[in-house]
Design an enzyme around this catalytic site. Structure first.
Site, PDB file in Angstrom:
ATOM      1  N   HIS A   1      35.053  43.592  42.903  1.00  0.00           N
ATOM      2  CA  HIS A   1      35.042  43.469  41.636  1.00  0.00           C
ATOM      3  C   HIS A   1      33.872  42.812  41.383  1.00  0.00           C
ATOM      4  O   HIS A   1      33.235  43.215  40.205  1.00  0.00           O
ATOM      5  CB  HIS A   1      36.299  42.553  41.257  1.00  0.00           C
ATOM      6  CG  HIS A   1      36.010  41.763  40.072  1.00  0.00           C
ATOM      7  ND1 HIS A   1      36.196  42.461  38.910  1.00  0.00           N
ATOM      8  CD2 HIS A   1      35.989  40.661  39.547  1.00  0.00           C
ATOM      9  CE1 HIS A   1      35.990  41.639  37.784  1.00  0.00           C
ATOM     10  NE2 HIS A   1      35.774  40.468  38.066  1.00  0.00           N
TER      11      HIS A   1
ATOM     12  N   ASP B   1      32.443  41.421  33.093  1.00  0.00           N
ATOM     13  CA  ASP B   1      33.532  40.912  33.869  1.00  0.00           C
ATOM     14  C   ASP B   1      34.915  41.550  33.297  1.00  0.00           C
ATOM     15  O   ASP B   1      35.621  41.919  34.094  1.00  0.00           O
ATOM     16  CB  ASP B   1      33.853  39.319  34.017  1.00  0.00           C
ATOM     17  CG  ASP B   1      35.228  38.913  34.576  1.00  0.00           C
ATOM     18  OD1 ASP B   1      35.513  39.374  35.705  1.00  0.00           O
ATOM     19  OD2 ASP B   1      35.753  38.120  34.094  1.00  0.00           O
TER      20      ASP B   1
ATOM     21  N   HIS C   1      30.406  34.550  40.052  1.00  0.00           N
ATOM     22  CA  HIS C   1      31.359  33.798  38.943  1.00  0.00           C
ATOM     23  C   HIS C   1      32.632  33.470  39.257  1.00  0.00           C
ATOM     24  O   HIS C   1      33.157  32.705  38.557  1.00  0.00           O
ATOM     25  CB  HIS C   1      30.978  34.830  37.611  1.00  0.00           C
ATOM     26  CG  HIS C   1      32.185  35.921  37.882  1.00  0.00           C
ATOM     27  ND1 HIS C   1      31.683  37.215  38.307  1.00  0.00           N
ATOM     28  CD2 HIS C   1      33.318  36.399  37.155  1.00  0.00           C
ATOM     29  CE1 HIS C   1      32.790  37.974  38.171  1.00  0.00           C
ATOM     30  NE2 HIS C   1      33.793  37.718  37.665  1.00  0.00           N
TER      31      HIS C   1
ATOM     32  N   ASP D   1      32.428  63.690  10.828  1.00  0.00           N
ATOM     33  CA  ASP D   1      31.383  63.279  11.723  1.00  0.00           C
ATOM     34  C   ASP D   1      31.738  63.196  13.209  1.00  0.00           C
ATOM     35  O   ASP D   1      31.460  62.347  13.998  1.00  0.00           O
ATOM     36  CB  ASP D   1      30.879  62.147  11.045  1.00  0.00           C
ATOM     37  CG  ASP D   1      32.086  60.938  10.976  1.00  0.00           C
ATOM     38  OD1 ASP D   1      32.982  61.184  11.246  1.00  0.00           O
ATOM     39  OD2 ASP D   1      31.401  59.722  10.928  1.00  0.00           O
TER      40      ASP D   1
ATOM     41  N   GLU E   1      36.104  29.227  41.147  1.00  0.00           N
ATOM     42  CA  GLU E   1      37.628  29.369  40.565  1.00  0.00           C
ATOM     43  C   GLU E   1      38.383  29.715  41.632  1.00  0.00           C
ATOM     44  O   GLU E   1      39.624  29.087  41.698  1.00  0.00           O
ATOM     45  CB  GLU E   1      37.457  30.001  39.368  1.00  0.00           C
ATOM     46  CG  GLU E   1      38.539  30.327  38.646  1.00  0.00           C
ATOM     47  CD  GLU E   1      39.053  30.871  37.379  1.00  0.00           C
ATOM     48  OE1 GLU E   1      40.057  30.757  36.627  1.00  0.00           O
ATOM     49  OE2 GLU E   1      37.884  31.383  37.073  1.00  0.00           O
ATOM     50  N   ASP E   2      38.014  30.801  42.512  1.00  0.00           N
ATOM     51  CA  ASP E   2      38.958  31.427  43.437  1.00  0.00           C
ATOM     52  C   ASP E   2      38.684  31.212  44.885  1.00  0.00           C
ATOM     53  O   ASP E   2      39.385  31.624  45.635  1.00  0.00           O
ATOM     54  CB  ASP E   2      38.954  32.949  43.193  1.00  0.00           C
ATOM     55  CG  ASP E   2      39.369  33.246  41.703  1.00  0.00           C
ATOM     56  OD1 ASP E   2      40.163  32.506  41.310  1.00  0.00           O
ATOM     57  OD2 ASP E   2      38.946  34.173  41.283  1.00  0.00           O
TER      58      ASP E   2
END
Length: 739
Positions: free
Chosen positions: A60, A151, A84, A272, A88-89
């Site tokens: 990812h 992301d 990024h 269009d 956090e992870d």
């Protein structure tokens, strides 16, 4: 209804060499070792983790970095894409990132991490609070938003691997309501349109598949025709000495859906779906090419727009025209230079460039392209600074995001971009908040006009200032921009606080007298603590605003009290408190009953007004209700300015009446019932008005959440093969008004 999970195999993980090579295309001086260290660090930190698809989680962040490289972002931003999620992870810290890489990368990762919990929750307020955090973060460095958009884009590309349909739809809706509009706001069209289509695919798969299938059929049918038109245009331009390239631009599925929804058209009526993009070398050649084309084929006058002379607020520049081309084919053309094309597709990201052995944001290039695109984010900061609760901020922010543009000028020639339908009062607040507060009137093109007058492109607006800062009654209904409404509401809050205090005192005194007691403010100290108020004034204000009821106060002052009396006064209070969950307004003082008019059946999202009827209380009507014409001459004090509360917009379920003309085909009703169900509606009642051998008129009562939900249902119903037309009964004008 949401689509089933995708079964396509995961894409291969790009290598560090592939990522560095991608950056090298636009920044040959790239520090490959720096990028490789970020790549290896992220791969090590995420190594044990897996995604819902079963692939390594690192896939990812590597994909996000590649998307950023495709946007030609600077190295720090691309490395932020790799890193990024590490803080956090994983066990990594910001100190680790600063030590291993740089303060710049650590600061960017910190900004993105603060937005890590941005996913939409079941509570509307949670989304509103997170949008506030997003605005604060991106106001200091737009690269935070660009990383977050990339992301979200990769997450949307792989959304089908999430097994729970409810979660897929929740993420898709947030993408459509928040992220895609923000991408358009800063001009990154290529990201915006893909986010819209991916979200649309999961929110309304039936409509997405239907439109995609029809586009495929058109592609097969008109391939030769498209080629012939392209060759004819290039041939004429070459004969005039203009070097150019041309390619077809097919309208995207979500864009087609919005046009079907907004204008009530059928698929065949959209003219269009196919257009051509003509790229020339110099800006002057845009106008030269336009002249050649207009001399060769007849133009459609109302379809010409010059966004080079007057760029869109996100710096989009192009000439738009429609001509009756070869073989009488209607041809839509967009004419621009390579530089304009880069800004049109990549927006603010197009202004990062190689200069003086570095690669960074080029302010001079941005200014030459038409101004600072980050100006488009400043209205959100201004709305945030006006205060108010998070739900109110979300309401105003969405007003800013979902709007086409009209361009007006100050008497000195300064350009002010506003949403379509904006008024002189919106114009005043766009120039400066204090100018809006002191507005008494306006001149449009030299003539004094009402403040409710919709502005048109090219209008010159002069604001007439006065000395008062107290907004007259109903000012909020004279504006449509989130910035103006937020400023007016703040001023209203300031100017009305004393009034709410007075009403609260009366309500408290009335409650005590009903209990046979006398209100003594010193006796409220313990109750304040129980109700979590700091002062008696805060309590009174909350009561005046309807946030605290008289019974709440009595329960806090006299714990354990029993009140079995259900006289008429108590029932009226209960009904009034319930009504205030859905409608708010200055004229709704205690004791006035409130009910919705059956003639127009207002829905959350409609613009509404109250009419005070003797002995009946306040009737709530849409502002377009035909019945209101009967009361034009009555006294102004019987009109009450009303608005929906966040509670109504989040939780109310209402009945809307739809009138449809249908072909008399077998299975027509079943087709409509299926369509309504797929779009989260419920048919409460069906009535046949008339029937012939070929057609029949039907009337449907359908449970909907709000006016936007109704507009969505109407667009879906109109796409049914058996439906000739479908309109809202009794309030047709409001369908476009909710946009």
């Amino acid at each position: 209804m949401t689509s089933a999970p995708d079964t396509e195999p995961p894409a291969p993980i790009p290598s560090a060499d592939e990522l560095i090579a991608r950056i090298d295309r636009y920044f040959p001086a790239v520090d490959g070792d720096f990028v490789r260290r970020a790549y290896d660090f992220a791969e090590l930190m995420h190594r044990p983790q897996k995604r819902q698809s079963g692939e390594p989680y690192f896939a990812h962040v590597a994909a996000v970095a590649m998307i950023l490289a495709d946007l030609k972002m600077d190295v720090a931003t691309v490395c932020t894409g790799l890193l990024h999620d590490t803080v956090e992870d994983t066990e990594a810290t910001f100190e680790d990132l600063t030590r291993e890489f740089s303060d710049e990368v650590s600061t960017l990762v910190n900004g993105v991490t603060k937005l890590g919990q941005m996913e939409l929750r079941s509570k509307r307020t949670k989304q509103a609070e997170n949008l506030q955090k997003l605005v604060v973060a991106i106001s200091s460095d737009v690269r935070v938003l660009i990383v977050k958009l990339c992301d979200r884009l990769h997450n949307m590309r792989t959304l089908g691997h999430i097994p729970r349909a409810e979660k897929r739809e929740r993420i898709a809706r947030e993408t459509l309501e928040i992220y895609a509009p923000l991408a358009r706001r800063i001009g990154i069209n290529r990201v915006c349109v893909e986010l819209e289509d991916l979200a649309f695919k999961h929110i309304n798969p039936a409509a997405y598949e239907s439109i995609t299938r029809r586009l495929h059929d058109l592609r097969q049918t008109h391939a030769e025709e498209v080629s012939n038109v392209s060759e004819a245009i290039v041939e004429r331009l070459n004969a005039s000495g203009i070097d150019s390239r041309i390619f077809g631009r097919e309208k995207r599925p979500y864009s087609i859906w919005r046009k079907l929804e907004r204008k009530g058209l059928t698929f065949e009526e959209i003219a269009d779906i196919y257009a051509f993009r003509l790229i020339v070398t110099e800006p002057d050649e845009c106008y030269t090419a336009l002249g050649v084309i207009h001399q060769s084929w007849r133009c459609v006058p109302e379809r010409f727009r010059d966004f080079i002379s007057v760029p869109k607020p996100n710096n989009y520049r192009s000439l738009h025209t429609t001509v009756i081309g070869p073989n009488s084919v209607r041809v839509e053309l967009q004419i621009r230079t390579e530089g304009m094309e880069a800004v049109a597709e990549s927006g603010v990201a197009a202004h990062w460039r190689y200069k003086d052995k570095s690669y960074s944001y080029d302010e001079e290039a941005a200014a030459e392209a038409g101004g600072d695109p980050l100006e488009r984010l400043r209205p959100f900061v201004e709305i945030l600074n006006q205060g108010g609760d998070p739900d109110e901020f979300l309401e105003h922010a969405k007003l800013e995001m979902f709007a086409d543009q009209v361009y007006a000028f100050t008497p000195k020639g300064d350009l002010i971009a506003l949403p379509t339908g904006a008024t002189p009062l919106d114009f005043a607040y766009a120039v400066h908040t204090e100018l809006g507060h002191h507005t008494e009137g306006a001149k449009v093109n030299g003539r004094e006009r009402p403040l409710r007058t919709p502005l048109r492109n090219g209008d010159v607006v002069q604001i007439i200032k006065g000395g008062t800062r107290k907004p007259p009654k109903g000012w909020e209904n004279l504006t449509i921009t989130g910035r103006a409404r937020a400023a007016i509401r703040r001023l209203v809050r300031e100017s009305e606080r004393e009034e709410f205090l007075r009403i609260g005192r009366i309500m408290a005194d009335h409650a005590f007298r009903r209990e046979g007691r006398t209100l003594i403010e010193e006796d409220l100290e313990e109750a304040l603590s129980r109700m979590e108020f700091g002062t008696v004034e805060e309590l009174y204000e909350s009561m005046g605003r309807g946030r605290v009821t008289s019974n709440d106060l009595l329960d806090a002052v006299f714990p354990g009290r029993l009140d079995d009396r259900e006289d008429v006064t108590d029932r009226a209070l209960i009904e009034d408190e319930k009504a205030r969950l859905y409608v708010r307004g200055r004229g709704l003082t205690e004791g006035i009953t409130l009910h919705f008019a059956e003639c127009c059946s207002p829905l959350p999202g409609d613009r509404i007004v109250g009419l005070l009827q003797p002995d009946r209380g306040v009737e709530v009507h849409t502002i377009f209700c035909e019945r209101l014409a009967q009361f034009e001459e009555i006294s102004g004090d019987r009109w009450v300015d009303l608005a929906w509360t966040p509670e109504a917009e989040a939780n109310a379920v209402s009945i809307a009446r739809i009138k449809a003309i249908m072909h008399n085909n077998t299975g027509a009703l079943a087709d409509i019932a299926r369509t309504v169900g797929e779009n989260r509606g419920n048919i409460a009642q069906v009535k046949t008005l008339s029937r012939t051998a070929d057609f029949f008129d039907m009337e449907f009562d359908i449970e909907v959440f709000d006016a936007r939900h109704l507009a969505n249902l109407l667009a879906a119903i109109r796409m049914c093969d058996s439906v000739v037309s479908a309109e809202r009964f009794g309030a047709d004008a409001t369908e476009d008004d909710v946009r």
